[in-house]
Enzyme design. Structure first.
Site, PDB file in Angstrom:
ATOM      1  N   SER A 139       6.959  -5.935  -7.393  1.00 41.61           N
ATOM      2  CA  SER A 139       6.083  -7.120  -7.461  1.00 41.61           C
ATOM      3  C   SER A 139       6.092  -7.631  -8.886  1.00 41.61           C
ATOM      4  O   SER A 139       6.189  -6.833  -9.828  1.00 41.61           O
ATOM      5  CB  SER A 139       4.653  -6.747  -7.072  1.00 41.61           C
ATOM      6  OG  SER A 139       3.772  -7.818  -7.394  1.00 41.61           O
ATOM      7  N   TYR A 153      -2.470  -1.159  -7.940  1.00 43.70           N
ATOM      8  CA  TYR A 153      -1.309  -1.848  -7.362  1.00 43.70           C
ATOM      9  C   TYR A 153      -0.289  -2.193  -8.449  1.00 43.70           C
ATOM     10  O   TYR A 153       0.912  -1.971  -8.280  1.00 43.70           O
ATOM     11  CB  TYR A 153      -1.795  -3.096  -6.627  1.00 43.70           C
ATOM     12  CG  TYR A 153      -0.709  -3.856  -5.901  1.00 43.70           C
ATOM     13  CD1 TYR A 153      -0.140  -3.363  -4.738  1.00 43.70           C
ATOM     14  CD2 TYR A 153      -0.260  -5.083  -6.401  1.00 43.70           C
ATOM     15  CE1 TYR A 153       0.851  -4.070  -4.079  1.00 43.70           C
ATOM     16  CE2 TYR A 153       0.732  -5.793  -5.742  1.00 43.70           C
ATOM     17  CZ  TYR A 153       1.281  -5.290  -4.577  1.00 43.70           C
ATOM     18  OH  TYR A 153       2.267  -5.984  -3.926  1.00 43.70           O
TER      19      TYR A 153
HETATM   20  N1  LIG Z   1       2.543 -10.741  -0.051  1.00 45.53           N
HETATM   21  C1  LIG Z   1       2.649 -10.785  -1.367  1.00 45.53           C
HETATM   22  O1  LIG Z   1       2.088 -11.694  -2.013  1.00 45.53           O
HETATM   23  C2  LIG Z   1       3.467  -9.745  -2.104  1.00 45.53           C
HETATM   24  C3  LIG Z   1       3.752  -9.982  -3.449  1.00 45.53           C
HETATM   25  C4  LIG Z   1       4.505  -9.052  -4.144  1.00 45.53           C
HETATM   26  C5  LIG Z   1       4.964  -7.919  -3.506  1.00 45.53           C
HETATM   27  N2  LIG Z   1       4.663  -7.704  -2.192  1.00 45.53           N
HETATM   28  C6  LIG Z   1       5.165  -6.484  -1.588  1.00 45.53           C
HETATM   29  O2  LIG Z   1       5.940  -6.807  -0.456  1.00 45.53           O
HETATM   30  C7  LIG Z   1       5.899  -5.724   0.487  1.00 45.53           C
HETATM   31  C8  LIG Z   1       5.508  -6.279   1.851  1.00 45.53           C
HETATM   32  O3  LIG Z   1       4.217  -6.842   1.752  1.00 45.53           O
HETATM   33  P1  LIG Z   1       3.642  -7.937   2.775  1.00 45.53           P
HETATM   34  O4  LIG Z   1       2.989  -8.956   1.962  1.00 45.53           O
HETATM   35  O5  LIG Z   1       4.677  -8.289   3.748  1.00 45.53           O
HETATM   36  O6  LIG Z   1       2.463  -7.077   3.407  1.00 45.53           O
HETATM   37  P2  LIG Z   1       2.145  -6.627   4.906  1.00 45.53           P
HETATM   38  O7  LIG Z   1       2.324  -7.755   5.843  1.00 45.53           O
HETATM   39  O8  LIG Z   1       0.822  -5.940   4.803  1.00 45.53           O
HETATM   40  O9  LIG Z   1       3.288  -5.554   5.214  1.00 45.53           O
HETATM   41  C9  LIG Z   1       3.235  -4.249   4.757  1.00 45.53           C
HETATM   42  C10 LIG Z   1       4.093  -3.406   5.670  1.00 45.53           C
HETATM   43  O10 LIG Z   1       4.134  -2.069   5.154  1.00 45.53           O
HETATM   44  C11 LIG Z   1       3.878  -1.167   6.229  1.00 45.53           C
HETATM   45  N3  LIG Z   1       3.272   0.044   5.690  1.00 45.53           N
HETATM   46  C12 LIG Z   1       2.148   0.145   4.923  1.00 45.53           C
HETATM   47  N4  LIG Z   1       1.894   1.427   4.647  1.00 45.53           N
HETATM   48  C13 LIG Z   1       2.866   2.164   5.256  1.00 45.53           C
HETATM   49  C14 LIG Z   1       3.148   3.544   5.346  1.00 45.53           C
HETATM   50  N5  LIG Z   1       2.371   4.480   4.751  1.00 45.53           N
HETATM   51  N6  LIG Z   1       4.232   3.945   6.042  1.00 45.53           N
HETATM   52  C15 LIG Z   1       5.031   3.032   6.644  1.00 45.53           C
HETATM   53  N7  LIG Z   1       4.823   1.711   6.601  1.00 45.53           N
HETATM   54  C16 LIG Z   1       3.746   1.290   5.912  1.00 45.53           C
HETATM   55  C17 LIG Z   1       2.978  -1.931   7.193  1.00 45.53           C
HETATM   56  O11 LIG Z   1       3.113  -1.471   8.527  1.00 45.53           O
HETATM   57  P3  LIG Z   1       2.066  -0.422   9.183  1.00 45.53           P
HETATM   58  O12 LIG Z   1       0.708  -0.784   8.675  1.00 45.53           O
HETATM   59  O13 LIG Z   1       2.242  -0.607  10.654  1.00 45.53           O
HETATM   60  O14 LIG Z   1       2.524   0.921   8.744  1.00 45.53           O
HETATM   61  C18 LIG Z   1       3.569  -3.331   7.084  1.00 45.53           C
HETATM   62  O15 LIG Z   1       4.662  -3.488   7.979  1.00 45.53           O
HETATM   63  C19 LIG Z   1       4.902  -4.721  -0.072  1.00 45.53           C
HETATM   64  O16 LIG Z   1       5.582  -3.683  -0.762  1.00 45.53           O
HETATM   65  C20 LIG Z   1       4.098  -5.548  -1.061  1.00 45.53           C
HETATM   66  O17 LIG Z   1       3.515  -4.764  -2.063  1.00 45.53           O
HETATM   67  C21 LIG Z   1       3.929  -8.594  -1.475  1.00 45.53           C
END
Ligand SMILES: NC(=O)c1ccc[n+]([C@@H]2O[C@H](COP(=O)([O-])OP(=O)(O)OC[C@H]3O[C@@H](n4cnc5c(N)ncnc54)[C@H](OP(=O)(O)O)[C@@H]3O)[C@@H](O)[C@H]2O)c1
Length: 248
Positions: A139, A153
């Site tokens: 991130s 985070y």
């Molecule tokens: N959205 C943003 O603004 C943003 C910005 C920078 C970076 N990111 C990064 O991008 C990635 C995806 O984020 P997103 O925004 O798409 O969030 P999201 O929709 O909440 O997706 C997170 C995913 O991770 C899975 N997950 C969480 N904990 C887990 C575990 N212990 N084991 C296996 N799977 C797990 C969740 O599935 P389950 O809950 O079913 O396990 C879900 O599919 C993350 O690493 C996040 O930090 C996001």
């Protein structure tokens, strides 16, 4: 729709929602056999119904689970060419000194240890079978302190970037090419505060993103696909920031 990943087996952790689901969809559209992994079986099944491919349940904080995930992908699909370590959590925002140990630990366990465990088992397979490409999702917040109450985070994502650089050097001679994508605020549930609408989020982030909007999941997925593709063959240990200029 192209065929950059025809014949390739691609694993996307956290592939059941947000950035992971869109990334899985983009790989599938480019001809890959995609396996999405996460904890929630129903959400995984819904994703497979929508984009095809396969699903494996995993909790990335559990070493035995992660080993089983990689074994299952290889057993069912004959190999593993590309892995996207995307599973992550935000945790409960609070000022750094007010975070509790369990909350801080949970964020590090998922985002840092989970990413490392996945990488460990993916590399073990890839280096023994002709190589592969890994993209970790970090991130932009790992490189700045501008968002309040995000210490756990931010620390976890800085660690993912550091892990990526060091692991990339460790394993490139074995044919495993490791990079990261660092998204900024992207249009998923994670970037929305409880009860927040799109308009509320846009107002909160106004001024923080020079481009003037949050990113689309497809814009992050495009960066992941490029790093995983042969076009990026000479790109090693890179952390590609996709954030509308927020950290420029
Ligand atoms: N959205 C943003 O603004 C943003 C910005 C920078 C970076 N990111 C990064 O991008 C990635 C995806 O984020 P997103 O925004 O798409 O969030 P999201 O929709 O909440 O997706 C997170 C995913 O991770 C899975 N997950 C969480 N904990 C887990 C575990 N212990 N084991 C296996 N799977 C797990 C969740 O599935 P389950 O809950 O079913 O396990 C879900 O599919 C993350 O690493 C996040 O930090 C996001």
């Amino acid at each position: 729709m192209g065929a950059r990943f025809a014949g390739k087996v691609v694993l996307v952790t956290g592939g059941s929602s947000g950035i992971g689901r869109e990334t899985a969809r983009a790989f599938a559209a480019e001809g890959a056999t995609v396996v999405v992994a996460g904890r929630d079986e129903q959400r995984l099944a819904a994703t497979v119904k929508e984009i095809g491919g396969d699903a494996v349940t995993v909790d990335v904080t559990n070493p035995a689970d992660v080993a089983r995930m990689v074994e299952t992908v290889v057993a069912r699909h004959g190999g593993l060419d590309v892995a996207v370590n995307n599973a992550g959590i935000l945790g409960s925002p609070a000022p750094a000194a007010d975070l509790d140990e369990d909350g801080f630990g949970a964020v590090l366990a998922t985002n840092v240890t989970g990413t490392w465990l996945c990488l460990k088992h993916e590399v073990a397979h890839m280096r023994a079978h002709g190589g592969g490409a890994i993209v970790n999702i970090a991130s932009n917040i790992g490189a700045h302190g501008r968002l309040p109450n995000m210490a756990a985070y931010a620390a976890s994502k800085a660690a993912v970037s550091a892990l990526t650089r060091t692991a990339a050097r460790d394993h490139i001679a074995e044919g495993v090419r490791i990079n990261a994508v660092s998204p900024g605020a992207t249009d998923t549930e994670m970037s929305r505060r409880p009860g927040e609408t799109d308009a509320d989020r846009a107002e909160r982030l106004k001024g923080a993103i020079p481009l003037g909007r949050v990113g689309a999941t497809a814009e992050v997925a495009a960066a992941v696909l490029w790093l995983a593709s042969g076009e990026a063959a000479f790109t090693v240990g890179h952390d590609l920031v996709v954030d509308g200029g927020a950290t420029a």
